[in-house]
Design a protein around this motif. Structure first.
Motif, PDB file in Angstrom:
ATOM      1  N   GLN A   1      -4.586  -7.487  12.548  1.00 53.25           N
ATOM      2  CA  GLN A   1      -3.151  -7.328  12.788  1.00 53.25           C
ATOM      3  C   GLN A   1      -2.692  -5.925  12.401  1.00 53.25           C
ATOM      4  O   GLN A   1      -1.918  -5.278  13.143  1.00 53.25           O
ATOM      5  N   LEU A   2      -3.146  -5.434  11.265  1.00 51.73           N
ATOM      6  CA  LEU A   2      -2.771  -4.080  10.825  1.00 51.73           C
ATOM      7  C   LEU A   2      -3.245  -3.022  11.818  1.00 51.73           C
ATOM      8  O   LEU A   2      -2.493  -2.114  12.187  1.00 51.73           O
ATOM      9  N   ALA A   3      -4.500  -3.119  12.232  1.00 52.51           N
ATOM     10  CA  ALA A   3      -5.053  -2.102  13.128  1.00 52.51           C
ATOM     11  C   ALA A   3      -4.370  -2.129  14.497  1.00 52.51           C
ATOM     12  O   ALA A   3      -4.243  -1.092  15.152  1.00 52.51           O
ATOM     13  N   LEU A   4      -3.925  -3.305  14.928  1.00 54.54           N
ATOM     14  CA  LEU A   4      -3.230  -3.409  16.209  1.00 54.54           C
ATOM     15  C   LEU A   4      -1.783  -2.945  16.116  1.00 54.54           C
ATOM     16  O   LEU A   4      -1.277  -2.262  17.015  1.00 54.54           O
ATOM     17  N   ASP A   5      -1.111  -3.299  15.025  1.00 53.70           N
ATOM     18  CA  ASP A   5       0.312  -2.981  14.890  1.00 53.70           C
ATOM     19  C   ASP A   5       0.566  -1.595  14.312  1.00 53.70           C
ATOM     20  O   ASP A   5       1.633  -1.017  14.539  1.00 53.70           O
TER      21      ASP A   5
ATOM     22  N   PRO B   1      -1.815   1.417  14.329  1.00 62.48           N
ATOM     23  CA  PRO B   1      -3.079   2.116  14.601  1.00 62.48           C
ATOM     24  C   PRO B   1      -3.163   3.505  13.985  1.00 62.48           C
ATOM     25  O   PRO B   1      -4.264   4.041  13.839  1.00 62.48           O
ATOM     26  N   ASP B   2      -2.017   4.069  13.618  1.00 61.00           N
ATOM     27  CA  ASP B   2      -2.022   5.391  12.998  1.00 61.00           C
ATOM     28  C   ASP B   2      -2.446   5.347  11.535  1.00 61.00           C
ATOM     29  O   ASP B   2      -2.725   6.392  10.941  1.00 61.00           O
ATOM     30  N   ARG B   3      -2.526   4.167  10.943  1.00 63.77           N
ATOM     31  CA  ARG B   3      -2.829   4.062   9.510  1.00 63.77           C
ATOM     32  C   ARG B   3      -4.267   3.621   9.225  1.00 63.77           C
ATOM     33  O   ARG B   3      -4.839   4.005   8.207  1.00 63.77           O
ATOM     34  N   VAL B   4      -4.833   2.788  10.078  1.00 63.38           N
ATOM     35  CA  VAL B   4      -6.156   2.217   9.815  1.00 63.38           C
ATOM     36  C   VAL B   4      -7.221   3.065  10.503  1.00 63.38           C
ATOM     37  O   VAL B   4      -7.211   3.236  11.725  1.00 63.38           O
TER      38      VAL B   4
ATOM     39  N   VAL C   1       0.835  -1.198   0.000  1.00 61.91           N
ATOM     40  CA  VAL C   1       0.000   0.000   0.000  1.00 61.91           C
ATOM     41  C   VAL C   1       0.874   1.254   0.000  1.00 61.91           C
ATOM     42  O   VAL C   1       0.627   2.211  -0.750  1.00 61.91           O
ATOM     43  N   ASP C   2       1.924   1.266   0.842  1.00 62.79           N
ATOM     44  CA  ASP C   2       2.824   2.415   0.899  1.00 62.79           C
ATOM     45  C   ASP C   2       3.475   2.681  -0.446  1.00 62.79           C
ATOM     46  O   ASP C   2       3.626   3.842  -0.867  1.00 62.79           O
ATOM     47  N   GLU C   3       3.882   1.612  -1.133  1.00 65.05           N
ATOM     48  CA  GLU C   3       4.511   1.778  -2.434  1.00 65.05           C
ATOM     49  C   GLU C   3       3.540   2.359  -3.448  1.00 65.05           C
ATOM     50  O   GLU C   3       3.927   3.153  -4.313  1.00 65.05           O
TER      51      GLU C   3
ATOM     52  N   PHE D   1      -6.139   4.725   5.778  1.00 62.42           N
ATOM     53  CA  PHE D   1      -7.105   4.000   4.948  1.00 62.42           C
ATOM     54  C   PHE D   1      -8.086   3.214   5.817  1.00 62.42           C
ATOM     55  O   PHE D   1      -7.784   2.800   6.935  1.00 62.42           O
ATOM     56  N   GLY D   2      -9.272   3.009   5.252  1.00 63.47           N
ATOM     57  CA  GLY D   2     -10.188   2.034   5.804  1.00 63.47           C
ATOM     58  C   GLY D   2      -9.785   0.659   5.309  1.00 63.47           C
ATOM     59  O   GLY D   2      -9.153   0.516   4.259  1.00 63.47           O
ATOM     60  N   TYR D   3     -10.144  -0.368   6.060  1.00 65.80           N
ATOM     61  CA  TYR D   3      -9.758  -1.721   5.682  1.00 65.80           C
ATOM     62  C   TYR D   3     -10.942  -2.657   5.887  1.00 65.80           C
ATOM     63  O   TYR D   3     -11.681  -2.550   6.873  1.00 65.80           O
TER      64      TYR D   3
END
Length: 279
Positions: free
Chosen positions: A103-107, A109-112, A79-81, A89-91
């Protein structure tokens, strides 16, 4: 070593709010999420394929396997690339795709900004059964999964053409990629971390899902600070494929509510900063 995942553009244009969607084991993201993505015109929707699935390359047997955390990091790197490392982003994800979302939202949290977890779980029962399934596909290829997956995947409401298309995609999956995802699922367990998840969460269950029944999704919704559960009648384990209109409506409501809340927080932060500067 991070797994290789391919990012797909499903709908929308750059500049619109970003939604990232993730697949279920044995599926392709465009098949699973394409109809839902097309029904969300206000969003730029990107999807990713699991290793050895769809557009993602086959797994290299000479490299080690990976954890769910490493898979989530690989998705974030893709996604970053594509859009830049500062873009929130929403996921939304189904089954293993939902686990990656947790896992993304826990690791990170500033992105999701919001999370929809469909037909998924905070743990999938430990490693033993998944090791056995991985060994089976390594030994016999995808034929055993083609035989057993319909009973795990589909509820009574899915049209036959969607059912056949999903099984056609399953037949093309790289067995080693499938096996490595199985092993990652066997090691996944974030139950103890759910209470720390701070984003709005929608848990969607299929009423006829035998793999992750509604009670499993209720545990996720009840375990977070801001969660709710929706159960879809006639739906099994692949909710975005089986009930795309209903999933699109639920997801649109979640994304709209989360965007409104984020705008309100931004206004509040700006006012606080202005008052501090004037003091």
């Amino acid at each position: 070593m991070s797994p290789s995942v391919a990012l797909r553009h499903l709908s929308g244009v750059p500049g619109r709010p970003l939604l990232v969607v993730g697949p279920s084991l044995g599926t392709t993201v465009d098949r699973l999420w394409g109809t839902v993505a097309a029904a969300l015109p206000g969003w730029n929707v990107l999807g990713w394929d699991l290793p050895g699935h769809g557009a993602s390359p086959a797994a290299d047997r000479l490299t080690p396997g990976f954890s769910m955390a490493a898979l989530a990091d690989a998705v974030l790197a893709a996604v970053d690339e594509a859009v830049g490392s500062a873009v929130p982003f929403g996921y939304a994800g189904d089954s293993v795709g939902g686990a990656v979302g947790l896992q993304l939202a826990l690791d990170h949290p500033d992105r999701v900004t919001s999370l929809a977890v469909l037909c998924s779980a905070a743990t999938f029962g430990g490693p033993a059964g998944w090791r056995d399934r991985a060994a089976l596909v390594r030994a016999e290829g995808m034929a055993p999964m083609l035989a057993s997956s319909p009973a795990r995947w589909f509820g009574s409401a899915i049209p036959e053409e969607r059912r056949a298309a999903a099984l056609g995609d399953l037949a093309t999956v790289d067995p080693e990629g499938y096996a490595r995802v199985c092993e990652a699922l066997g090691g996944f367990d974030v139950r103890a971390r759910l209470a720390s998840l701070g984003v709005p969460l929608l848990a969607v269950a299929g009423a006829e899902d035998v793999a992750t029944p509604p009670a499993v999704l209720a545990e996720i919704a009840d375990g977070v600070a801001d969660g709710r559960l929706e159960v879809l009648d006639g739906v099994g384990h692949l909710a975005p494929l089986e009930a795309p209109a209903e999933v699109a409506t639920l997801l649109g409501d979640l994304l709209g509510s989360a965007a409104h809340s984020e705008r309100s927080r931004a206004v509040s932060r700006a006012r606080s900063a202005s008052r501090s500067a004037s003091a």
